[in-house]
Design a protein around this motif. Structure first.
Motif, PDB file in Angstrom:
ATOM      1  N   LEU A 103       0.835  -1.202   0.000  1.00 53.60           N
ATOM      2  CA  LEU A 103       0.000   0.000   0.000  1.00 53.60           C
ATOM      3  C   LEU A 103       0.869   1.251   0.000  1.00 53.60           C
ATOM      4  CD1 LEU A 103      -2.729   1.467   0.310  1.00 53.60           C
ATOM      5  CD2 LEU A 103      -2.540   1.133   2.773  1.00 53.60           C
ATOM      6  N   GLN A 130      -5.265  -5.453  -3.449  1.00 48.81           N
ATOM      7  CA  GLN A 130      -4.933  -5.455  -2.021  1.00 48.81           C
ATOM      8  C   GLN A 130      -4.501  -6.826  -1.517  1.00 48.81           C
ATOM      9  OE1 GLN A 130      -7.936  -5.826  -3.128  1.00 48.81           O
ATOM     10  NE2 GLN A 130      -8.951  -7.318  -1.799  1.00 48.81           N
ATOM     11  N   TRP A 133      -0.955  -7.000  -0.737  1.00 47.46           N
ATOM     12  CA  TRP A 133      -0.425  -6.141   0.309  1.00 47.46           C
ATOM     13  C   TRP A 133      -0.448  -6.853   1.654  1.00 47.46           C
ATOM     14  CZ3 TRP A 133      -4.108  -1.514  -1.183  1.00 47.46           C
ATOM     15  CH2 TRP A 133      -3.796  -1.109  -2.506  1.00 47.46           C
ATOM     16  N   PRO A 139      -8.183  -0.515   0.402  1.00 48.95           N
ATOM     17  CA  PRO A 139      -7.574   0.767   0.755  1.00 48.95           C
ATOM     18  C   PRO A 139      -8.634   1.834   1.009  1.00 48.95           C
ATOM     19  CG  PRO A 139      -7.471   0.432  -1.617  1.00 48.95           C
ATOM     20  CD  PRO A 139      -8.078  -0.813  -1.041  1.00 48.95           C
ATOM     21  N   ASP A 143      -5.918   7.158   2.738  1.00 48.17           N
ATOM     22  CA  ASP A 143      -4.588   6.777   2.248  1.00 48.17           C
ATOM     23  C   ASP A 143      -4.151   7.711   1.113  1.00 48.17           C
ATOM     24  OD1 ASP A 143      -4.320   4.501   3.931  1.00 48.17           O
ATOM     25  OD2 ASP A 143      -5.515   3.296   2.533  1.00 48.17           O
TER      26      ASP A 143
END
Ligand code: ZN
Length: 548
Positions: A103, A130, A133, A139, A143
């Motif tokens: 991320l 994701q 990650w 996310p 962010d």
């Protein structure tokens, strides 16, 4: 006096008209009489081929510039007979987050991309996942807000089924705590009911509806990026399956400015307002870089989502036969309209019913005879065995994508079962009936690389070599047929066989230099072919040496 001026003009022209002689080529070209090999290729300074020779040139070309190819393999430039250049261009001009494994990295790339593309407009991208990650969590807007908060940011997930927005984008979309989930979509929320920034499926439209359509400058930039990309992979011609009237305007001005480094063959989206605005076919425009003389229609959906229209129910979904987009009458009206305006029609059809309905419409428009329009069916994926000869009888081009067969093979057989699959991706049966088979990739659905297509056409295997020996290998093409389908047959499918598609005197010098001989190497090495140079109209548009 007139004669004198003409003579002087001709003298001036011929003084500067030094041809280029390419020698020591291991050259191959498809021709109407099969594969022809050559060692020398002579190109006039107008970019057209003067001659090819099996050995050294048999004529003296005074003042010629000589290029020694040192034994390298030369092929005609590849044509992709079905692809989407703007889709590719968008990938090349928007932020690319494919394969990014954290991320933090994604966030810093977003910040860098926004800084490199300043202004107040939308920052767009795609490809995040994701699952790669550490957090493995969707996310959030926060962010992105850390790096870009003053302009909207919208990033689609790798599968296209989710999008990641920053707070500015959520605000422009009107999404707040009270916004209900749309039907077929979901707004992810925190424990207080506040949208986190990830939107699923139909909820994505709430944001995408606010993204302004691309400006002419953005369309131009996307085309330029796509042209450079395909040139670097050995492609000199693309049949673009869907252009609007705005795209046509941009393309005409790009042709005027000599910015088109391929042979662009455009298919107008639909038989409605785009076709009405464009009005009549555009042929060999801008030094033969732009043709818009086809119309793209859709008659069904895809096999994966069971949207393809089938004569009988899906083998793995007995209640479902998919759905044709148009009734027989509606489809006929559209084909008849485009045909009467002088356009070829290329209809997307995947299922056996979709294909049959296209054949019926063409049959009616053409009174059962072949037509000089050379109408096409795009994909021609699952065709009833009874219908294959109708392609030949009506002169309908089968515009097919070899890599689709090797990507789809397991899914396709699940969908249609062991009997109907015999008419699936049935290249050999098409050729045996005398159907013109034009090959493409459908990029960016598949990768651009035409050597992946050649390999799939010849091997019926995926790039991992599966299944060993090929999937229904009796449908495979030989090497000459595969090259033909990506060159001269593709040119024929675009009414361009007099000017393109093979390396013969009088045609444009559109050719590529590659690192291996695709007629001699092991089949399993064909897909790894590296393009060293790409030439369009006698001009080098790509050189690997400049890009290393
Ligand atoms: Zn397509």
């Amino acid at each position: 006096m007139k004669t004198l001026i003409l003579a002087l003009a001709l003298a001036a022209f011929s003084a500067s008209a030094a041809p280029t002689v390419f020698t020591n080529a291991n050259g191959y070209t498809s021709t109407d009489d099969g594969i022809v090999q050559f060692e020398s290729l002579v190109v006039g300074d107008d970019g057209r081929i003067l001659a090819i020779y099996a050995g050294l040139p048999e004529e003296v070309y005074a003042g010629a510039q000589v290029v020694d190819l040192d034994g390298a393999t030369v092929l005609p430039g590849m044509t992709d007979a079905h692809a989407h250049l703007l889709g590719l261009g968008a990938l090349r001009t928007q932020l690319d987050l494919f394969g990014i494994d954290s991320l933090e990295t994604a966030v810093s790339m977003i910040g860098d991309f926004a800084a490199a593309n300043p202004g107040s407009g939308w920052v767009q991208g795609r490809g995040w996942n994701q699952v790669l990650w550490e957090s493995n969590e969707f996310p959030t807007a926060a962010d992105i807000d850390r790096v870009v908060s003053d302009r909207p940011v919208w990033l689609r997930r790798v599968d296209g089924h989710a999008g990641w927005a920053n707070s500015k984008a959520l605000e422009l979309a009107g999404i707040d705590n009270d916004t209900p989930d749309p039907i077929g979509g979901k707004i992810l929320r925190d424990e207080n009911g506040k949208a986190t920034g990830t939107l699923i499926d139909k909820a994505m439209y709430m944001v995408t509806a606010k993204v302004p359509p691309p400006t002419k400058e953005e369309i131009r930039a996307a085309y330029l990026a796509a042209f450079a990309d395909v040139n670097s992979q050995g492609i000199t011609g693309v049949h673009d399956a869907g252009i609007s009237k705005e795209h046509a305007e941009v393309l005409i001005s790009m042709a005027d400015d000599s910015e088109i480094s391929i042979r662009f063959y455009g298919m107008v989206s639909g038989a409605g307002e785009n076709l009405d605005a464009i009005g009549k076919p555009i042929v060999a425009y801008g030094n033969d870089r732009l043709d818009i003389r086809s119309v793209k229609l859709y008659q069904d959906g895809a096999l994966g989502s069971r949207g393809a229209a089938m004569l009988k129910p899906y083998s793995d979904d007995p209640e479902n036969r998919g759905l044709p987009f148009w009734t027989a009458d509606e489809l006929y009206e559209k084909v008849a309209k485009a045909d009467s305006m002088g356009f070829q029609v290329g209809i997307h059809a995947i299922g056996d019913k979709g294909n049959r309905m296209c054949l019926d419409a063409f049959d009616k428009v053409q009174d059962g005879e072949p037509s000089d329009k050379r109408h096409r069916i795009e994909h021609s994926q699952i065709v009833s065995l009874d219908d294959i000869q109708r392609f030949a009888e009506l002169g309908i081009v089968a515009s097919m994508q070899p890599v689709h067969a090797t990507s789809d093979k397991n899914m396709a057989e699940d969908r249609v079962g062991p009997e109907r699959i015999k008419g699936g991706y049935a290249w050999r049966k098409m050729l045996n009936e005398g159907v013109v088979l034009a090959s493409g990739s459908d990029f960016p659905v598949e990768l651009v690389n035409p050597f992946h297509g050649l390999y799939a056409a010849i091997s019926r295997m995926d790039r991992g070599g599966m299944p060993a020996g090929g999937w229904y290998p009796e449908e495979a093409l030989n090497r000459a047929e595969a090259l033909h389908s990506f060159t001269l047959a593709a040119a024929w499918a675009a009414h361009q066989e007099e000017r393109l598609g093979s390396l013969e005197a009088g045609k444009w010098a559109d050719f590529i230099v590659v690192d291996r001989d695709s007629f001699e190497v092991d089949v399993s090495d064909i897909d790894d072919t590296v393009v060293l140079q790409t030439w369009v109209g006698g001009n080098k548009v790509y050189d690997r040496a400049d890009n290393e």
